[in-house]
Design a protein around this motif. Structure first.
Motif, PDB file in Angstrom:
ATOM      1  N   ARG A 122       0.831  -1.215   0.000  1.00 29.48           N
ATOM      2  CA  ARG A 122       0.000   0.000   0.000  1.00 29.48           C
ATOM      3  C   ARG A 122       0.862   1.260   0.000  1.00 29.48           C
ATOM      4  O   ARG A 122       0.543   2.248  -0.686  1.00 29.48           O
ATOM      5  CB  ARG A 122      -0.942   0.011   1.199  1.00 29.48           C
ATOM      6  CG  ARG A 122      -2.141  -0.884   1.027  1.00 29.48           C
ATOM      7  CD  ARG A 122      -3.245  -0.545   2.014  1.00 29.48           C
ATOM      8  NE  ARG A 122      -4.384  -1.432   1.849  1.00 29.48           N
ATOM      9  CZ  ARG A 122      -5.329  -1.287   0.944  1.00 29.48           C
ATOM     10  NH1 ARG A 122      -5.284  -0.265   0.105  1.00 29.48           N
ATOM     11  NH2 ARG A 122      -6.326  -2.139   0.857  1.00 29.48           N
ATOM     12  N   ILE A 123       1.953   1.247   0.757  1.00 33.60           N
ATOM     13  CA  ILE A 123       2.826   2.425   0.797  1.00 33.60           C
ATOM     14  C   ILE A 123       3.450   2.667  -0.577  1.00 33.60           C
ATOM     15  O   ILE A 123       3.490   3.799  -1.075  1.00 33.60           O
ATOM     16  CB  ILE A 123       3.906   2.251   1.886  1.00 33.60           C
ATOM     17  CG1 ILE A 123       3.249   2.304   3.274  1.00 33.60           C
ATOM     18  CG2 ILE A 123       4.983   3.329   1.762  1.00 33.60           C
ATOM     19  CD1 ILE A 123       4.179   1.931   4.407  1.00 33.60           C
ATOM     20  N   ALA A 124       3.912   1.603  -1.218  1.00 37.34           N
ATOM     21  CA  ALA A 124       4.533   1.744  -2.552  1.00 37.34           C
ATOM     22  C   ALA A 124       3.518   2.221  -3.581  1.00 37.34           C
ATOM     23  O   ALA A 124       3.759   3.190  -4.316  1.00 37.34           O
ATOM     24  CB  ALA A 124       5.143   0.407  -2.978  1.00 37.34           C
ATOM     25  N   ALA A 125       2.361   1.542  -3.659  1.00 39.80           N
ATOM     26  CA  ALA A 125       1.354   1.897  -4.657  1.00 39.80           C
ATOM     27  C   ALA A 125       0.776   3.282  -4.392  1.00 39.80           C
ATOM     28  O   ALA A 125       0.494   4.046  -5.331  1.00 39.80           O
ATOM     29  CB  ALA A 125       0.235   0.856  -4.674  1.00 39.80           C
ATOM     30  N   GLY A 126       0.605   3.630  -3.109  1.00 31.93           N
ATOM     31  CA  GLY A 126       0.096   4.960  -2.773  1.00 31.93           C
ATOM     32  C   GLY A 126       1.058   6.053  -3.184  1.00 31.93           C
ATOM     33  O   GLY A 126       0.659   7.083  -3.746  1.00 31.93           O
ATOM     34  N   THR A 127       2.340   5.842  -2.932  1.00 32.51           N
ATOM     35  CA  THR A 127       3.363   6.817  -3.327  1.00 32.51           C
ATOM     36  C   THR A 127       3.369   7.018  -4.843  1.00 32.51           C
ATOM     37  O   THR A 127       3.418   8.146  -5.345  1.00 32.51           O
ATOM     38  CB  THR A 127       4.758   6.336  -2.868  1.00 32.51           C
ATOM     39  OG1 THR A 127       4.733   6.146  -1.455  1.00 32.51           O
ATOM     40  CG2 THR A 127       5.834   7.333  -3.246  1.00 32.51           C
ATOM     41  N   SER A 128       3.322   5.915  -5.578  1.00 36.09           N
ATOM     42  CA  SER A 128       3.321   5.988  -7.038  1.00 36.09           C
ATOM     43  C   SER A 128       2.074   6.715  -7.554  1.00 36.09           C
ATOM     44  O   SER A 128       2.159   7.565  -8.450  1.00 36.09           O
ATOM     45  CB  SER A 128       3.378   4.567  -7.610  1.00 36.09           C
ATOM     46  OG  SER A 128       3.168   4.586  -8.990  1.00 36.09           O
ATOM     47  N   SER A 129       0.910   6.398  -6.997  1.00 33.83           N
ATOM     48  CA  SER A 129      -0.341   7.019  -7.450  1.00 33.83           C
ATOM     49  C   SER A 129      -0.323   8.525  -7.230  1.00 33.83           C
ATOM     50  O   SER A 129      -0.754   9.296  -8.099  1.00 33.83           O
ATOM     51  CB  SER A 129      -1.533   6.398  -6.719  1.00 33.83           C
ATOM     52  OG  SER A 129      -1.677   5.042  -7.069  1.00 33.83           O
ATOM     53  N   VAL A 130       0.176   8.953  -6.080  1.00 34.00           N
ATOM     54  CA  VAL A 130       0.240  10.388  -5.803  1.00 34.00           C
ATOM     55  C   VAL A 130       1.208  11.074  -6.771  1.00 34.00           C
ATOM     56  O   VAL A 130       0.921  12.171  -7.288  1.00 34.00           O
ATOM     57  CB  VAL A 130       0.663  10.640  -4.338  1.00 34.00           C
ATOM     58  CG1 VAL A 130       0.932  12.120  -4.100  1.00 34.00           C
ATOM     59  CG2 VAL A 130      -0.419  10.136  -3.388  1.00 34.00           C
ATOM     60  N   THR A 131       2.337  10.439  -7.062  1.00 35.75           N
ATOM     61  CA  THR A 131       3.318  11.024  -7.986  1.00 35.75           C
ATOM     62  C   THR A 131       2.724  11.210  -9.378  1.00 35.75           C
ATOM     63  O   THR A 131       2.842  12.282  -9.989  1.00 35.75           O
ATOM     64  CB  THR A 131       4.565  10.118  -8.084  1.00 35.75           C
ATOM     65  OG1 THR A 131       5.091   9.913  -6.777  1.00 35.75           O
ATOM     66  CG2 THR A 131       5.617  10.747  -8.969  1.00 35.75           C
ATOM     67  N   VAL A 132       2.064  10.180  -9.898  1.00 40.77           N
ATOM     68  CA  VAL A 132       1.438  10.264 -11.224  1.00 40.77           C
ATOM     69  C   VAL A 132       0.369  11.356 -11.233  1.00 40.77           C
ATOM     70  O   VAL A 132       0.280  12.162 -12.174  1.00 40.77           O
ATOM     71  CB  VAL A 132       0.816   8.903 -11.615  1.00 40.77           C
ATOM     72  CG1 VAL A 132      -0.003   9.031 -12.889  1.00 40.77           C
ATOM     73  CG2 VAL A 132       1.897   7.853 -11.784  1.00 40.77           C
ATOM     74  N   SER A 133      -0.433  11.404 -10.181  1.00 35.90           N
ATOM     75  CA  SER A 133      -1.521  12.380 -10.123  1.00 35.90           C
ATOM     76  C   SER A 133      -0.991  13.808 -10.116  1.00 35.90           C
ATOM     77  O   SER A 133      -1.535  14.685 -10.793  1.00 35.90           O
ATOM     78  CB  SER A 133      -2.378  12.136  -8.878  1.00 35.90           C
ATOM     79  OG  SER A 133      -2.986  10.869  -8.932  1.00 35.90           O
ATOM     80  N   VAL A 134       0.084  14.040  -9.363  1.00 36.65           N
ATOM     81  CA  VAL A 134       0.640  15.398  -9.305  1.00 36.65           C
ATOM     82  C   VAL A 134       1.197  15.807 -10.663  1.00 36.65           C
ATOM     83  O   VAL A 134       0.990  16.945 -11.122  1.00 36.65           O
ATOM     84  CB  VAL A 134       1.721  15.493  -8.206  1.00 36.65           C
ATOM     85  CG1 VAL A 134       2.501  16.799  -8.317  1.00 36.65           C
ATOM     86  CG2 VAL A 134       1.072  15.401  -6.823  1.00 36.65           C
ATOM     87  N   LEU A 135       1.887  14.896 -11.361  1.00 34.25           N
ATOM     88  CA  LEU A 135       2.382  15.210 -12.709  1.00 34.25           C
ATOM     89  C   LEU A 135       1.236  15.567 -13.652  1.00 34.25           C
ATOM     90  O   LEU A 135       1.331  16.508 -14.445  1.00 34.25           O
ATOM     91  CB  LEU A 135       3.160  14.008 -13.278  1.00 34.25           C
ATOM     92  CG  LEU A 135       4.580  13.802 -12.772  1.00 34.25           C
ATOM     93  CD1 LEU A 135       5.135  12.471 -13.262  1.00 34.25           C
ATOM     94  CD2 LEU A 135       5.483  14.949 -13.232  1.00 34.25           C
ATOM     95  N   TYR A 136       0.156  14.817 -13.559  1.00 32.66           N
ATOM     96  CA  TYR A 136      -1.004  15.076 -14.415  1.00 32.66           C
ATOM     97  C   TYR A 136      -1.642  16.413 -14.052  1.00 32.66           C
ATOM     98  O   TYR A 136      -2.086  17.172 -14.921  1.00 32.66           O
ATOM     99  CB  TYR A 136      -2.013  13.939 -14.247  1.00 32.66           C
ATOM    100  CG  TYR A 136      -2.845  13.634 -15.462  1.00 32.66           C
ATOM    101  CD1 TYR A 136      -2.692  12.434 -16.144  1.00 32.66           C
ATOM    102  CD2 TYR A 136      -3.800  14.519 -15.935  1.00 32.66           C
ATOM    103  CE1 TYR A 136      -3.457  12.137 -17.252  1.00 32.66           C
ATOM    104  CE2 TYR A 136      -4.571  14.234 -17.051  1.00 32.66           C
ATOM    105  CZ  TYR A 136      -4.394  13.038 -17.704  1.00 32.66           C
ATOM    106  OH  TYR A 136      -5.146  12.752 -18.818  1.00 32.66           O
ATOM    107  N   ALA A 168       3.992   8.032 -18.809  1.00 33.01           N
ATOM    108  CA  ALA A 168       5.208   7.207 -18.740  1.00 33.01           C
ATOM    109  C   ALA A 168       5.426   6.687 -17.324  1.00 33.01           C
ATOM    110  O   ALA A 168       5.753   5.511 -17.128  1.00 33.01           O
ATOM    111  CB  ALA A 168       6.419   8.023 -19.204  1.00 33.01           C
ATOM    112  N   VAL A 169       5.230   7.537 -16.320  1.00 31.81           N
ATOM    113  CA  VAL A 169       5.409   7.112 -14.935  1.00 31.81           C
ATOM    114  C   VAL A 169       4.335   6.088 -14.553  1.00 31.81           C
ATOM    115  O   VAL A 169       4.611   5.086 -13.883  1.00 31.81           O
ATOM    116  CB  VAL A 169       5.385   8.333 -13.982  1.00 31.81           C
ATOM    117  CG1 VAL A 169       5.493   7.879 -12.537  1.00 31.81           C
ATOM    118  CG2 VAL A 169       6.526   9.296 -14.323  1.00 31.81           C
ATOM    119  N   ALA A 170       3.089   6.316 -14.998  1.00 31.69           N
ATOM    120  CA  ALA A 170       2.003   5.369 -14.704  1.00 31.69           C
ATOM    121  C   ALA A 170       2.285   4.004 -15.326  1.00 31.69           C
ATOM    122  O   ALA A 170       2.075   2.958 -14.699  1.00 31.69           O
ATOM    123  CB  ALA A 170       0.672   5.918 -15.215  1.00 31.69           C
ATOM    124  N   ALA A 171       2.763   4.004 -16.578  1.00 30.61           N
ATOM    125  CA  ALA A 171       3.052   2.742 -17.258  1.00 30.61           C
ATOM    126  C   ALA A 171       4.260   2.040 -16.644  1.00 30.61           C
ATOM    127  O   ALA A 171       4.346   0.805 -16.652  1.00 30.61           O
ATOM    128  CB  ALA A 171       3.299   2.996 -18.747  1.00 30.61           C
TER     129      ALA A 171
END
Length: 530
Positions: free
Chosen positions: A122-136, A422-425
């Protein structure tokens, strides 16, 4: 722009903001404050409603402003975005939509955590999701700044900055007060407005060329200054091998990235069943497909009618091509028709930005509260307190997006979205596919897959020519460019899959085959789905 343009467009902006705030207020008075209500709108939306909302989420400022701008400047090479965005939906339909709806509850991490050790995943996936969302989010902020700067008659830095701050404030209000239900209705209203506006402009462009698309293409090529090269591959991505690899990298990111976007995945939880989720995607494919066909006409129409030099003069990245096209189609700068059409298109584009940022902010605040906060304080996190954390997270994410939006204001919004894809993929798609389809996948593999895609993608972006080393860079005065490609997908996407495989085969933890069997049955049949 004249005072009439400004007044009318600002009135239309204000009308849309008033309507959306009214929707948010109405929803906030009728909600009961549960996590399911805040994150998923009570799962009460029909496939058609959700299909319109998904298409509203997907047809962002990058599509309406950025893609048409790139086509108007680079012709054929700009079409890569259209093809990539559209083909990506086939990946979503066949591999993701129904399975994610069956296995998850609110976020991407729910799907992965169903068969893994919950906390690290959850910590890994949550961190990644927030990063992608902020870029978008940054891409939408840049689009808003470009649009309002054009509306106010120049590229005033102060106007752009205050617009970005205003959009950030509105998105925090939408999310913190209305949650998913308000966000969904805002998306539906915006999708109808955007499709109607694009259709009207497309008809006007085709009427200008007597319905002859070939004549439109010839006029665009002639006005471009590049001749027939404007209609052939290679104007932007064909100069050398670096440019060609960039082309492949961007294509990979666009086609594979959609299935890893948190705000798109969260949409599948707002319908009552997996069948409804699949039908939502079918609805959205039809709507999005029609829209992207229209952006082709609008991009080449802007090149033929406005001209790439005028577009570039207004905004170097091409983000203002559509409003300028509307102004010309309506009769020119000082005409009533031009004033009205420009104002309507500007208002629709602004509505697009507001709606999309609300959806992305909701998805990222859900990741913070449901994944990060709930993992760190699992025993104490009650549903109501989790929702309060999500509202607070929306404010924090809004502040970060505003800051980055001010920094990146001169970059093309479609390019910025390409980075988010790219980050999401690289980070989200490998862990999602491995979790759904690989029996031997382990917790270490899941964590490595996320960070093994996320970290290289971000590092390669920082070392790319978009950040330093050229006059068009984010920091033109310095040079730490060591990676030649503008989009990192060609390297970071395979690294994400490789890291997930490597983490699994080197893991001492045996795979939990019983949990995989349970997940497989649930994914394919819906048995036990929330």
């Amino acid at each position: 722009m004249t005072g009439n343009h400004q007044t009318l467009a600002l009135l239309l902006f204000s009308a849309f903001v008033a309507v959306t705030l009214a929707i948010t207020t109405w929803v906030s008075r009728n909600r009961h404050g549960s996590a399911e209500e805040f994150y998923a709108g009570g799962r009460l939306f029909s496939p058609m409603e959700n299909g319109f909302a998904i298409s509203g989420d997907y047809m962002s400022a990058a599509s309406f402003l950025g893609v048409t701008g790139l086509i108007s400047l680079y012709g054929y090479d700009g079409l890569l975005y259209v093809v990539g965005f559209l083909v990506a939906w086939l990946v979503v339909l066949f591999l993701v939509a129904e399975l994610v709806r069956n296995c998850g509850r609110f976020t991407l991490a729910d799907v992965v955590a169903a068969r893994m050790s919950e906390r690290p995943v959850r910590i890994a996936a949550g961190t990644s999701s927030v990063t992608v969302s902020v870029l978008y989010l940054v891409a939408q902020m840049v689009g808003a700044g470009s649009l309002v700067a054009l509306l106010l008659g120049g590229t005033s830095d102060a106007a752009r900055n205050w617009t970005v701050i205003g959009v950030g404030a509105l998105m925090v209000i939408y999310v913190s007060l209305g949650g998913m239900r308000a966000t969904t209705w805002i998306q539906i209203v915006k999708a109808v407005l955007l499709l109607s506006g694009a259709m009207a402009l497309t008809v006007l462009v085709l009427v200008r060329f007597h319905g002859d698309f070939n004549e439109l293409l010839r006029a665009a090529a002639a006005r471009s200054g590049h001749g027939d090269a404007f209609l052939a591959p290679g104007l932007k991505y064909g100069g050398d091998w670096t440019a060609r690899f960039d082309f492949i990298s961007l294509g990979l990111a666009l086609v594979l990235g959609t299935a890893g976007l948190p705000h798109i995945l969260s949409r599948f939880y707002t319908v009552p069943t997996a069948r409804a989720a699949r039908r939502s995607v079918v609805w959205s494919i039809g709507l999005i497909g029609g829209f992207y066909l229209m952006t082709i006409v609008l991009g080449f129409g802007a090149a033929a009618i406005v001209g790439p030099q005028t577009v570039r003069g207004s905004n170097a990245a091409g983000n203002t091509a559509v409003p300028l096209l509307a102004l010309d189609l309506g009769g020119g700068t000082n005409s009533t028709g031009g004033t009205v059409l420009f104002a309507i298109v500007a208002a629709v584009a602004f509505a697009t930005i507001l709606a999309v940022v609300a959806g992305i902010t909701l998805a990222s605040s859900a990741s913070v509260a449901h994944d990060l906060y709930a993992s760190l304080r699992r025993r104490h996190a009650k549903p109501r307190s989790e929702v309060a954390v999500a509202r607070a997270a929306a404010v924090g994410i809004g502040v970060v997006a505003i800051g980055l939006g001010l920094l990146a204001r001169d970059l093309n919004v479609a390019f910025l979205v390409g980075l988010a894809f790219a980050v999401a993929a690289s980070a989200n798609l490998p862990v999602l596919l491995y979790s759904l389809f690989w029996r031997s996948f382990t917790t270490r593999g899941a964590v490595w897959a996320v960070y093994g895609g996320l970290v290289p993608a971000l590092v390669l972006v920082l070392l790319s020519p978009m950040v330093s080393g050229s006059p068009a860079s984010l920091f033109p005065g310095v040079d730490f460019q060591y990676f030649p490609l503008e989009n990192p997908g060609l390297v970071s996407i395979p690294l994400g899959f490789l890291a997930g495989w490597l983490g699994t085969v080197t893991s001492a933890e045996p795979p939990d085959e019983a949990k995989h069997a349970e997940t497989e049955v649930r994914a394919l049949t819906g048995a036990g789905a929330v």
